[in-house]
Write a protein that holds these residues in place. Structure first.
Motif, PDB file in Angstrom:
ATOM      1  N   GLY A  36      56.696 -12.396  25.579  1.00 38.12           N
ATOM      2  CA  GLY A  36      57.126 -11.425  24.564  1.00 38.12           C
ATOM      3  C   GLY A  36      56.110 -11.322  23.436  1.00 38.12           C
ATOM      4  O   GLY A  36      55.832 -10.229  22.921  1.00 38.12           O
ATOM      5  N   MET A  37      55.556 -12.458  23.049  1.00 39.33           N
ATOM      6  CA  MET A  37      54.566 -12.447  21.963  1.00 39.33           C
ATOM      7  C   MET A  37      53.327 -11.663  22.384  1.00 39.33           C
ATOM      8  O   MET A  37      52.637 -11.077  21.552  1.00 39.33           O
ATOM      9  N   ALA A  38      53.059 -11.639  23.708  1.00 40.05           N
ATOM     10  CA  ALA A  38      51.886 -10.905  24.206  1.00 40.05           C
ATOM     11  C   ALA A  38      52.011  -9.413  23.913  1.00 40.05           C
ATOM     12  O   ALA A  38      51.014  -8.705  23.863  1.00 40.05           O
ATOM     13  N   HIS A  39      53.249  -8.926  23.704  1.00 43.80           N
ATOM     14  CA  HIS A  39      53.437  -7.496  23.397  1.00 43.80           C
ATOM     15  C   HIS A  39      53.061  -7.157  21.958  1.00 43.80           C
ATOM     16  O   HIS A  39      52.751  -6.016  21.655  1.00 43.80           O
ATOM     17  N   ILE A  40      53.151  -8.137  21.065  1.00 45.79           N
ATOM     18  CA  ILE A  40      52.923  -7.814  19.647  1.00 45.79           C
ATOM     19  C   ILE A  40      51.708  -8.535  19.076  1.00 45.79           C
ATOM     20  O   ILE A  40      51.410  -8.407  17.894  1.00 45.79           O
ATOM     21  N   SER A  41      51.015  -9.322  19.892  1.00 44.61           N
ATOM     22  CA  SER A  41      49.891 -10.086  19.361  1.00 44.61           C
ATOM     23  C   SER A  41      48.914 -10.407  20.496  1.00 44.61           C
ATOM     24  O   SER A  41      49.213 -10.163  21.659  1.00 44.61           O
ATOM     25  N   ARG A  42      47.783 -10.973  20.121  1.00 42.51           N
ATOM     26  CA  ARG A  42      46.840 -11.472  21.133  1.00 42.51           C
ATOM     27  C   ARG A  42      47.188 -12.940  21.380  1.00 42.51           C
ATOM     28  O   ARG A  42      47.282 -13.709  20.427  1.00 42.51           O
ATOM     29  N   CYS A  43      47.423 -13.299  22.628  1.00 46.09           N
ATOM     30  CA  CYS A  43      47.766 -14.692  22.940  1.00 46.09           C
ATOM     31  C   CYS A  43      46.546 -15.407  23.509  1.00 46.09           C
ATOM     32  O   CYS A  43      45.848 -14.865  24.367  1.00 46.09           O
ATOM     33  N   VAL A  44      46.307 -16.614  23.016  1.00 42.41           N
ATOM     34  CA  VAL A  44      45.177 -17.403  23.508  1.00 42.41           C
ATOM     35  C   VAL A  44      45.691 -18.791  23.889  1.00 42.41           C
ATOM     36  O   VAL A  44      46.606 -19.304  23.245  1.00 42.41           O
ATOM     37  N   PRO A  45      45.124 -19.395  24.946  1.00 42.23           N
ATOM     38  CA  PRO A  45      45.652 -20.697  25.361  1.00 42.23           C
ATOM     39  C   PRO A  45      45.265 -21.801  24.384  1.00 42.23           C
ATOM     40  O   PRO A  45      44.198 -21.728  23.757  1.00 42.23           O
ATOM     41  N   VAL A  46      46.142 -22.769  24.235  1.00 42.35           N
ATOM     42  CA  VAL A  46      45.811 -23.984  23.481  1.00 42.35           C
ATOM     43  C   VAL A  46      46.777 -25.072  23.911  1.00 42.35           C
ATOM     44  O   VAL A  46      47.910 -24.776  24.306  1.00 42.35           O
ATOM     45  N   ASP A  47      46.336 -26.313  23.856  1.00 44.67           N
ATOM     46  CA  ASP A  47      47.212 -27.445  24.144  1.00 44.67           C
ATOM     47  C   ASP A  47      47.761 -27.957  22.817  1.00 44.67           C
ATOM     48  O   ASP A  47      47.009 -28.516  22.005  1.00 44.67           O
ATOM     49  N   LEU A  48      49.075 -27.759  22.607  1.00 47.07           N
ATOM     50  CA  LEU A  48      49.671 -28.138  21.311  1.00 47.07           C
ATOM     51  C   LEU A  48      49.756 -29.661  21.143  1.00 47.07           C
ATOM     52  O   LEU A  48      50.102 -30.147  20.081  1.00 47.07           O
ATOM     53  N   LYS A  49      49.446 -30.401  22.209  1.00 52.24           N
ATOM     54  CA  LYS A  49      49.439 -31.869  22.111  1.00 52.24           C
ATOM     55  C   LYS A  49      48.064 -32.380  21.703  1.00 52.24           C
ATOM     56  O   LYS A  49      47.881 -33.564  21.476  1.00 52.24           O
ATOM     57  N   SER A  50      47.082 -31.466  21.636  1.00 52.73           N
ATOM     58  CA  SER A  50      45.712 -31.888  21.338  1.00 52.73           C
ATOM     59  C   SER A  50      45.269 -31.374  19.976  1.00 52.73           C
ATOM     60  O   SER A  50      45.053 -30.171  19.786  1.00 52.73           O
ATOM     61  N   LEU A  51      45.132 -32.315  19.034  1.00 52.16           N
ATOM     62  CA  LEU A  51      44.692 -31.933  17.688  1.00 52.16           C
ATOM     63  C   LEU A  51      43.310 -31.271  17.757  1.00 52.16           C
ATOM     64  O   LEU A  51      43.062 -30.235  17.133  1.00 52.16           O
ATOM     65  N   GLY A  52      42.434 -31.845  18.568  1.00 50.17           N
ATOM     66  CA  GLY A  52      41.071 -31.322  18.699  1.00 50.17           C
ATOM     67  C   GLY A  52      41.082 -29.877  19.193  1.00 50.17           C
ATOM     68  O   GLY A  52      40.342 -29.026  18.677  1.00 50.17           O
ATOM     69  N   ALA A  53      41.930 -29.591  20.185  1.00 47.23           N
ATOM     70  CA  ALA A  53      41.968 -28.238  20.752  1.00 47.23           C
ATOM     71  C   ALA A  53      42.463 -27.239  19.702  1.00 47.23           C
ATOM     72  O   ALA A  53      41.921 -26.124  19.586  1.00 47.23           O
ATOM     73  N   MET A  54      43.450 -27.641  18.926  1.00 44.19           N
ATOM     74  CA  MET A  54      43.989 -26.713  17.902  1.00 44.19           C
ATOM     75  C   MET A  54      42.946 -26.457  16.815  1.00 44.19           C
ATOM     76  O   MET A  54      42.785 -25.331  16.345  1.00 44.19           O
ATOM     77  N   VAL A  55      42.252 -27.509  16.418  1.00 45.67           N
ATOM     78  CA  VAL A  55      41.228 -27.358  15.374  1.00 45.67           C
ATOM     79  C   VAL A  55      40.096 -26.463  15.878  1.00 45.67           C
ATOM     80  O   VAL A  55      39.643 -25.551  15.181  1.00 45.67           O
ATOM     81  N   ARG A  56      39.654 -26.687  17.127  1.00 48.80           N
ATOM     82  CA  ARG A  56      38.562 -25.857  17.680  1.00 48.80           C
ATOM     83  C   ARG A  56      38.968 -24.392  17.717  1.00 48.80           C
ATOM     84  O   ARG A  56      38.193 -23.503  17.359  1.00 48.80           O
ATOM     85  N   LEU A  57      40.213 -24.147  18.112  1.00 51.52           N
ATOM     86  CA  LEU A  57      40.688 -22.761  18.175  1.00 51.52           C
ATOM     87  C   LEU A  57      40.683 -22.128  16.781  1.00 51.52           C
ATOM     88  O   LEU A  57      40.203 -21.011  16.583  1.00 51.52           O
ATOM     89  N   ALA A  58      41.225 -22.851  15.805  1.00 48.94           N
ATOM     90  CA  ALA A  58      41.295 -22.299  14.446  1.00 48.94           C
ATOM     91  C   ALA A  58      39.892 -22.079  13.879  1.00 48.94           C
ATOM     92  O   ALA A  58      39.638 -21.090  13.184  1.00 48.94           O
ATOM     93  N   GLU A  59      38.970 -22.987  14.193  1.00 43.62           N
ATOM     94  CA  GLU A  59      37.597 -22.800  13.693  1.00 43.62           C
ATOM     95  C   GLU A  59      36.942 -21.584  14.332  1.00 43.62           C
ATOM     96  O   GLU A  59      36.174 -20.872  13.690  1.00 43.62           O
ATOM     97  N   ALA A  60      37.291 -21.321  15.584  1.00 44.19           N
ATOM     98  CA  ALA A  60      36.712 -20.153  16.266  1.00 44.19           C
ATOM     99  C   ALA A  60      37.347 -18.860  15.751  1.00 44.19           C
ATOM    100  O   ALA A  60      36.660 -17.858  15.563  1.00 44.19           O
ATOM    101  N   GLU A  61      38.651 -18.883  15.494  1.00 45.37           N
ATOM    102  CA  GLU A  61      39.352 -17.656  15.081  1.00 45.37           C
ATOM    103  C   GLU A  61      39.211 -17.386  13.587  1.00 45.37           C
ATOM    104  O   GLU A  61      39.327 -16.249  13.148  1.00 45.37           O
ATOM    105  N   ARG A  62      39.037 -18.418  12.784  1.00 42.60           N
ATOM    106  CA  ARG A  62      38.968 -18.321  11.314  1.00 42.60           C
ATOM    107  C   ARG A  62      40.099 -17.462  10.742  1.00 42.60           C
ATOM    108  O   ARG A  62      39.856 -16.468  10.055  1.00 42.60           O
ATOM    109  N   PRO A  63      41.386 -17.799  11.018  1.00 41.41           N
ATOM    110  CA  PRO A  63      42.482 -17.004  10.457  1.00 41.41           C
ATOM    111  C   PRO A  63      42.585 -17.204   8.939  1.00 41.41           C
ATOM    112  O   PRO A  63      42.176 -18.257   8.415  1.00 41.41           O
ATOM    113  N   GLY A  64      43.137 -16.198   8.241  1.00 42.32           N
ATOM    114  CA  GLY A  64      43.382 -16.352   6.805  1.00 42.32           C
ATOM    115  C   GLY A  64      44.570 -17.278   6.558  1.00 42.32           C
ATOM    116  O   GLY A  64      44.706 -17.873   5.493  1.00 42.32           O
TER     117      GLY A  64
END
Ligand code: AMP
Length: 425
Positions: A36-64
């Motif tokens: 459902g979220m794919a209809h209103i946003s861009r979805c990208v994979p991430v492992d929510l159990k991995s702090l490193g993966a979440m940080v890498r994603l946020a550094e790549a996306e640079r969200p406000g």
């Protein structure tokens, strides 16, 4: 502004939906998101159990702004890690998340700050627990100390069964991993209320109150689930009661965390039992509830992102929330067998027709998109949500929309909000 939402359930779909309504948001990215979220946003994979993966994603996306949905990333310290890299994230630090991640910590904190809660003992061994249990009168509540995804609370009819449950927690037989600490607690009776408030570390701003339905069966019977539905109306709490809860529970909790050098920023979810002695804290959560968020956020008229930013900036005083008067309800459609074993991958039909019912939003919990078709992918599948001027009308709309939806093994409770019917407006 680009907003990143971490999580993949109905709560995160509601968070993404609320963020998208903000006038300042240009893009919403959900990680990992769902069908459902794919209809209103861009979805990208991430492992929510991995702090490193979440940080890498946020550094790549640079969200406000990053909004963290579930407790696990908070317990790993995702907010600390992002803040350390100059990225703004809404939610508590790892240390402040202890209010949820350790029930032993939460109970001792409540006692230190004289916040009403059930009598308890925190034990590190079965022998210690055997000694402590004598002063408790059955039924006795036995709780795992750590995060247990709703499976860590056992209500025991006798001391003997309580001891057995505690042994099961210590040995790891009950939850898979051995618990270092177990909490035993006095059994409380009353109505449960979910009292969620925002905190900027110093100040507290309550959200509209909600009540959820945890049991799988109608009339609140059968095993506990993540939540089969929720509703929010102003009548759930009289203004004087809201005031009392703020003065005696929410404000002392936020003040206490600040005094202990672990200021709490984010959503403080106070799970309360409304007992004959007044409200008592059953638990704290440190994030929006699921499905409460789906019933609360559709009523919010203020700009959601502005409010979350005020929390991060320590600027909640002077912020007022505007709410749609009336009610909102969320009815969860689940897979046959949930909360036990269930099958997934079934095509879901009727979503378009359901969404056309006035006032209805359909938040996806466990769905995926496969070759352009939305299919079931979890135990809780959808949260059909409706807002209206009255609870009755909101319920009529939600169930009207639900009647349009079909998938193999679909189950939902037909009595969401029934407790409110006995309440005076
Ligand atoms: P918790 O995760 O601590 O909120 O517990 C989950 C559910 O168990 C609550 O929503 C209550 O329904 C029930 N529960 C927890 N603690 C107690 C208690 N002391 N007395 C009665 N019911 C409880």
């Amino acid at each position: 502004m680009k907003v990143l939402i971490l999580g993949s359930g109905g709560r995160e779909h509601a968070l993404a939906w609320a963020a998208k309504r903000s006038g300042r948001v240009t893009e919403v990215v959900c990680a990992p998101g769902n069908g459902g979220m794919a209809h209103i946003s861009r979805c990208v994979p991430v492992d929510l159990k991995s702090l490193g993966a979440m940080v890498r994603l946020a550094e790549a996306e640079r969200p406000g702004l990053t909004i963290v949905g579930p407790e696990l990333p908070l317990s790993l310290g995702v907010v600390d890690a992002l803040a350390g890299r100059g990225l703004r994230a809404f939610g508590p630090t790892r240390a402040a998340a202890m209010l949820e991640t350790s029930k032993g910590f939460a109970k001792r904190f409540l006692q230190r700050h004289k916040i009403p809660t059930a009598n308890y003992a925190v034990c590190s061994t079965a022998a210690e627990l055997e000694k402590a249990i004598d002063i408790f009168h059955p039924p006795i509540v036995v709780k795992a100390d750590g995060l247990a995804a709703g499976k860590g609370v056992i209500i025991c009819p006798s001391r003997h069964t309580a001891l057995e449950a505690a042994q099961g927690l210590f040995s790891g037989v009950l939850l898979g991993a051995a618990e270092q600490q177990v909490v035993i607690e006095e059994f409380l009776e009353g109505d449960e209320i979910s009292f969620l408030c925002l905190s900027d570390g110093k100040h507290v701003l309550p959200l509209a109150p909600a009540q959820d339905h945890k049991r799988v069966g109608e009339g609140d019977t059968g095993p506990n689930t993540g939540g089969m539905g929720a509703y929010s109306t102003d009548e759930l709490l009289a203004p004087a009661m809201t005031e009392w809860i703020l003065r005696h529970i929410a404000e002392p909790a936020v003040r206490g965390m600040a005094e202990e050098d672990t200021p709490f920023t984010g959503v403080l979810y106070c799970g309360l039992m409304m007992t004959a002695r007044g409200p008592q804290v059953l638990e704290f959560n440190v994030r929006f509830g699921d499905p409460e968020a789906q019933a609360i956020l559709p009523r919010l008229e203020s700009d959601f992102v502005d409010v979350l930013e005020a929390c991060i900036d320590g600027a909640l005083t002077g912020t007022e929330l505007r709410w749609m008067p009336g009610a909102a309800v969320c009815v969860v459609a689940s897979s046959a067998g949930y909360p036990g074993g269930y099958r997934t991958g079934f095509a879901i039909s009727g979503l378009g027709m359901a969404a056309r019912v006035p006032g209805v939003e359909i938040f996806h919990s466990g769905t995926a998109q496969v070759a352009g078709q939305v299919v079931t992918a979890g135990g809780r599948v959808l949260g059909v949500t409706a807002a209206s001027a009255t609870l009755d009308e909101a319920l009529t709309r939600a169930y009207e929309a639900m009647a349009e939806i079909q998938f193999e093994g679909m189950y939902y409770r037909r009595d969401i909000g029934y407790r409110a019917k006995g309440r005076k407006p």
